[in-house]
Design an enzyme around this catalytic site. Structure first.
Site, short mmCIF file in Angstrom:
data_model
loop_
_atom_site.label_atom_id
_atom_site.label_comp_id
_atom_site.label_asym_id
_atom_site.label_seq_id
_atom_site.Cartn_x
_atom_site.Cartn_y
_atom_site.Cartn_z
N SER A 251 68.30 29.99 -14.62
CA SER A 251 69.47 30.85 -14.77
C SER A 251 69.13 31.84 -15.87
CB SER A 251 70.70 30.02 -15.15
OG SER A 251 71.82 30.86 -15.35
N GLU B 153 67.51 25.08 -7.85
CA GLU B 153 67.58 26.08 -8.92
C GLU B 153 66.52 25.81 -9.97
OE1 GLU B 153 70.44 27.17 -12.65
OE2 GLU B 153 71.47 26.73 -10.75
N ARG C 31 73.49 16.25 -21.50
CA ARG C 31 74.69 16.71 -20.79
C ARG C 31 75.36 15.51 -20.13
NH1 ARG C 31 72.37 22.41 -18.19
NH2 ARG C 31 71.85 23.39 -20.21
N GLN D 280 64.07 22.35 -20.94
CA GLN D 280 63.74 23.63 -20.34
C GLN D 280 63.04 24.53 -21.35
OE1 GLN D 280 67.70 24.81 -19.02
NE2 GLN D 280 67.93 26.20 -20.75
N ASP E 230 76.42 26.91 -26.35
CA ASP E 230 76.88 27.49 -25.09
C ASP E 230 77.82 26.52 -24.40
OD1 ASP E 230 75.24 29.69 -25.48
OD2 ASP E 230 73.52 28.68 -24.58
N ASP F 64 70.37 33.72 -10.65
CA ASP F 64 69.63 32.46 -10.58
C ASP F 64 68.41 32.61 -9.69
OD1 ASP F 64 71.54 31.22 -12.14
OD2 ASP F 64 72.53 30.22 -10.46
#
Length: 344
Positions: A261, A258, A110, A125, A56, A245
């Protein structure tokens, strides 16, 4: 977001007790999530081939960690950003019936993240995906799924507060549903991030729907890749977007927070439309995209739910480094120490 050092921060659990609590949270939430969404656990990859089209690209600007393997000459290999497309492929391979799905532990690196209280180089996650029927591609189905996930979060919070007396409930018992378009009229003159902040402050927990398409002000609420969430289909209420979200108000940091998503995934029609909008029609020849455009994958709904994020919220920690082991700038470590934030 810059680093927040809350005044009078109180550590409710010592590091060794925090480790016990993290395990309890993960076990409880996994059990509740699999129960309400009819999921089974699968094993997921840490990296994929670049030419597979399975990785992604998130907002389209974050570079993946890339490497080459001596035993696979000529292949560029990427550490995953998330597993949205991979999960849909696995549902097809397993021939999952509508109403049933899979989840996995997704771990990523990331490198583009700006490190602060909420953002780490290391991402963990629960990635989940569920097969649905074409008739389920509606806002009503999306919102029922969000409610089921939020109820699993509430059950987990109830376990935490019953087990650890120094931690008190903070989440509202219901989540508020809003379109991204609604926020423009609710908070006129505010940029998107400030609209999120005000909605979270007002309601405590919100699901903001329709993230990726341009709104009436000509701007997107936030960026979304064109090839997993469906952010362009007009729903039964006349709004664009079958995704969104889950955000809650973080009372320790006093910021919107958050947790997930998620969304109904692209159909062949919406994938082609979104690739054209994004100027990314060259992806049509990639194996995943080509098969999806030909109708070779099931209709699905799915998303990611932050593991460290959920632990940080429910344990009322001020920094994600209090619930996961990662790397931080030395000046950030020193600043956190001054207010009693202890990193793992």
């Amino acid at each position: 977001m810059s680093l927040i050092l809350p005044d009078n921060y109180k550590v409710r659990l010592l590091p060794e007790t925090t480790e016990v609590a993290i395990k309890l949270i993960k076990e409880t939430f996994e059990r509740e999530l699999t129960k309400v969404l009819n999921l089974r656990r699968v094993t997921a990859p840490l990296f994929v081939r670049e030419d597979s089209g399975l990785n992604d690209n998130l907002n389209g600007v974050e570079p993946p960690v890339t490497f080459e393997a001596a035993s696979i000459p000529g292949a560029s290999i990427e550490v995953v950003h998330s597993l949205a497309k991979w999960k849909r492929m696995k549902l097809s391979e397993y021939e999952m019936a509508p109403g049933y799905g899979i989840y996995t532990d997704m771990n990523a690196i990331r490198t583009a993240e700006e490190l602060d209280n909420l953002h780490s180089l290391y991402v963990d996650q629960w990635d989940w995906e569920k097969a649905i029927e074409k008739k389920d591609r509606t806002t009503a189905y999306l919102r029922q799924t969000v409610t089921d996930i939020y109820n699993a979060i509430l059950t987990t919070e109830d376990m935490v507060t019953a087990t650890f007396p120094h931690i008190h409930p903070q989440l509202p018992r219901e989540i508020k549903f809003l379109y991204a378009e609604d926020l423009i009229s609710m908070y006129p003159g505010f940029p998107a991030r400030e609209r999120e902040r005000e909605a979270c402050r007002q309601y405590g927990a919100v699901f903001i729907q329709g993230i990726g398409a341009k709104l009436s002000d000509g701007e997107r609420h936030d960026g979304r890749a064109p090839d997993y969430d469906d952010w362009s289909t007009v729903d039964e209420n006349g709004y664009e977007g079958l995704n969104g979200d889950i955000l809650v108000w973080n009372s320790v940091l006093e910021v919107p927070f958050e947790l997930s998503s998620m969304g109904i995934r692209v159909s062949p029609e919406s994938l082609r439309r979104q690739l054209e909008i994004a100027g990314a029609t060259d992806r049509c020849t990639l194996p995943f995209h080509k098969r999806l455009l030909e109708g070779g994958y099931p209709y699905t709904i799915g998303g990611g739910i932050g593991q460290s994020r959920l632990c940080m919220l429910l344990l009322q920690k001020a920094h994600i480094g209090e619930v996961q082991s990662s790397l931080w700038p030395q000046e950030q470590l020193e600043a956190c120490q001054t207010v009693g934030i202890v990193m793992l």
